[in-house]
Design an enzyme around this catalytic site. Sequence first.
Site, PDB file in Angstrom:
ATOM      1  NE  ARG A 108      -6.034 -37.465 -21.785  1.00 51.10           N
ATOM      2  CZ  ARG A 108      -7.180 -37.812 -21.210  1.00 51.10           C
ATOM      3  NH1 ARG A 108      -8.129 -36.909 -21.052  1.00 51.10           N
ATOM      4  NH2 ARG A 108      -7.368 -39.034 -20.777  1.00 51.10           N
TER       5      ARG A 108
ATOM      6  CE1 TYR B 146      -7.538 -31.658 -15.150  1.00 53.20           C
ATOM      7  CE2 TYR B 146      -6.033 -29.986 -15.983  1.00 53.20           C
ATOM      8  CZ  TYR B 146      -6.539 -31.271 -16.019  1.00 53.20           C
ATOM      9  OH  TYR B 146      -6.049 -32.163 -16.929  1.00 53.20           O
TER      10      TYR B 146
ATOM     11  CD  GLN C 283      -7.945 -33.571 -29.709  1.00 51.47           C
ATOM     12  OE1 GLN C 283      -7.493 -32.651 -30.384  1.00 51.47           O
ATOM     13  NE2 GLN C 283      -9.149 -33.504 -29.161  1.00 51.47           N
TER      14      GLN C 283
ATOM     15  CB  SER D 188      -9.158 -39.652 -25.439  1.00 49.24           C
ATOM     16  OG  SER D 188      -8.683 -38.737 -24.479  1.00 49.24           O
TER      17      SER D 188
ATOM     18  CG  ASP E  42      -5.513 -39.381 -25.185  1.00 53.40           C
ATOM     19  OD1 ASP E  42      -5.290 -40.420 -24.526  1.00 53.40           O
ATOM     20  OD2 ASP E  42      -6.029 -38.370 -24.679  1.00 53.40           O
TER      21      ASP E  42
END
Length: 381
Positions: free
Chosen positions: A122, A231, A127, A133, A130
């Site tokens: 990621r 995270y 992007q 996603s 992906d």
Amino acid sequence: MVKISVLANQVAGEHRTAITPSIVARYTKLGLSTVVESGAGSAAGFLDEAYAAQGASIVDRKEALAQADVLVTVRPPVPADLMGVRKGTKLIGGLAPFADPARMAAYAELGVEAMALELLPRTTRAQAMDILSSQANLAGYHAVARATTELNRCLPMMTTAAGSIAAAKAFVMGVGVAGLQAIATARRLGAVVSATDVRPETREQIMSLGAKPIFEEIQDGDQLTAAVGGYAGEMSEAYRQRQAALVSGHIAQQDMVITTALIPGRPAPRLISDAQIASMKPGSVVVDLAAESGGNVEGAIAGEMVMRHGVKIIGLVDGPSQVAVDASNLFARNCYNFIEAYWDKSERRLAMPTDDALIEAVTLTRHGEIVHPRFVQAAAA
């Protein structure tokens, strides 16, 4: 000229395709020739004539395999369906690498260079490539659409001559790409939406979409480790218990619950128990987007709708496929963006250095061997 091929899907219920007619024109402009197995896009409404009009060659499966330098796919093809493919052909797309180690070994034996775009990191660079996603976004949308059709009431508040109708309540568990789209879609349809996640810092994302975040307040000593790389840090057991009690009480008040929690390579975490389902109002709907990976919801069955305690539980597995036109267009662009990033325009060939970070991340097999470190270790074990 390098030839890129797409096969007709052999998976029941799958309607998407990895090349759409509009993408054929892009490949042609880039310098590749496109070969399409007859019927490859028909389930998504893309007929052979539309591909041919953009310059693609329409052939049978044998020719599509024999001519391919690059083979793009939405779902991992069964190795038997690849008989006739040339050694060294690049197989790129959705390969579900964690699902079947034997299939990966078979790809190696066939001599294909298999690249699973699910494994892309990621990062900003990746992007536009992906597939997780782009497809999760549509899965989140379809989860709400499906739940709405099964719910025994309407979503928005309405005022009629006979009286007012209160808005339905929707709760989204897991605020990744699918969860965020589920929140946005339920809001557009007029539901009162709330959401939660294992990461308390997603509170602002939830609020930005007009939904109510469902989190216990963090107290001194709740967070055991600091957050790293965006995270959440590990939370204390006391916090987890308070949060579980809050969520359990909240679920009992909902008309619709959407669960979206997935962990690549591991079973989906259990978010909703049978006791929590029993606490919900009869006629409520729960949609589990992780049903194929073991399920977030106790009793969910992948691909089926079951009734427990008067609540409908839908193990949704084909969300993106149900909006196949848009899902195919996005998936095809992801694949194109990946290929375009490694296209050498001067030499009109693919240049994919093995030490490139993205190539290392996605390559499963090369030169007849499994080469991805994670799966080499698994095969050895």
